[in-house]
Design a protein around this motif. Structure first.
Motif, PDB file in Angstrom:
ATOM      1  N   LEU A  80      -2.829  -0.765   0.198  1.00 50.66           N
ATOM      2  CA  LEU A  80      -1.798   0.139   0.709  1.00 50.66           C
ATOM      3  C   LEU A  80      -0.473  -0.588   0.841  1.00 50.66           C
ATOM      4  N   ASN A  81       0.597   0.118   0.542  1.00 48.14           N
ATOM      5  CA  ASN A  81       1.932  -0.435   0.724  1.00 48.14           C
ATOM      6  C   ASN A  81       2.197  -0.596   2.218  1.00 48.14           C
ATOM      7  N   VAL A  82       2.455  -1.826   2.652  1.00 49.04           N
ATOM      8  CA  VAL A  82       2.588  -2.116   4.086  1.00 49.04           C
ATOM      9  C   VAL A  82       3.781  -1.394   4.697  1.00 49.04           C
ATOM     10  N   SER A  83       4.920  -1.401   4.015  1.00 51.20           N
ATOM     11  CA  SER A  83       6.116  -0.766   4.570  1.00 51.20           C
ATOM     12  C   SER A  83       5.933   0.742   4.694  1.00 51.20           C
ATOM     13  N   PHE A  84       5.283   1.374   3.698  1.00 53.95           N
ATOM     14  CA  PHE A  84       5.050   2.818   3.763  1.00 53.95           C
ATOM     15  C   PHE A  84       4.039   3.148   4.851  1.00 53.95           C
ATOM     16  N   ALA A  85       2.990   2.331   4.959  1.00 48.31           N
ATOM     17  CA  ALA A  85       1.982   2.571   5.992  1.00 48.31           C
ATOM     18  C   ALA A  85       2.597   2.484   7.378  1.00 48.31           C
TER      19      ALA A  85
END
Length: 208
Positions: A159-164
């Protein structure tokens, strides 16, 4: 099937060719229903059994005379009418499990993806990078995309950390890795959002 790729800022990011064997299957309501039912049944927790008369740790000694005591004729304190006694006709221990053919499960997922592509509620994004992981920034970007009331976002392996981080406070947006894609979550969201990485993983999942 060719679909336009967008960025989070709703800018054009080229095109991507979707595999018709995965995204071009004609949906069938009966298959989707079978897979969703199978998922929900297996999601149920096991039922805990109640302690009945034979399971309660109380004395079995007869505590009163059979006649002449002025009360009902009881054998022991484990009877259900007493406080601390066993429950009459209590629930039994049960495990709720259902089986479904692997081919039907795979077909159901293909149909769920295809239904979103057919209805025009499928959005393909280049990536999910959010500046500084800010919820305010992401909310503005998603408003431009027009996701509807609810949206399921599926990314690649990780998962994309910034989006999460940015989407954690948005109740109408849910995020899953490609390995977690399932029929129930896809069908209960109004919009399906896939990244390029998610499309590659999903197509490889069926081709493998």
């Amino acid at each position: 099937m060719k679909v336009q790729v967008q960025t989070l800022d709703a800018q054009a990011g080229g095109d991507v060719e979707l595999n018709d064997a995965v995204f071009g299957v004609e949906p069938r309501a009966d298959i989707l229903h079978r897979v969703v039912t199978w998922q929900l049944v297996n999601r149920r927790a096991p039922a805990r059994a109640a302690r009945e008369r034979s399971d309660v740790a109380r004395t079995g000694k007869k505590f009163g005379r059979q006649k002449g005591g002025g009360t009902a004729r009881h054998g022991d304190r484990r009877a259900p009418i007493f406080i601390g006694g066993g429950k009459a006709h209590g629930p039994r221990a049960r495990v709720f499990e259902a089986s479904l053919n692997k081919k039907v499960r795979a077909l159901g997922l293909k149909m769920a993806l295809s239904s979103k592509a057919k209805d025009g509620t499928l959005i393909v994004l280049d990536n999910l990078d959010v500046a500084e992981g800010k919820t305010k920034t992401l909310r503005e970007q998603l408003g431009k995309l027009g996701l509807g009331k609810t949206a399921l976002v599926i990314d690649g392996d990780a998962l994309n950390v910034s989006f999460a981080r940015a989407s954690s406070n948005l109740g109408h947006v849910n995020l899953l890795p490609a390995v977690g894609a399932n029929v129930y979550d896809i069908m209960r969201h109004e919009t399906l959002v896939l990244t390029r990485a998610a499309i590659e993983k999903l197509e490889a999942r069926f081709n493998g």
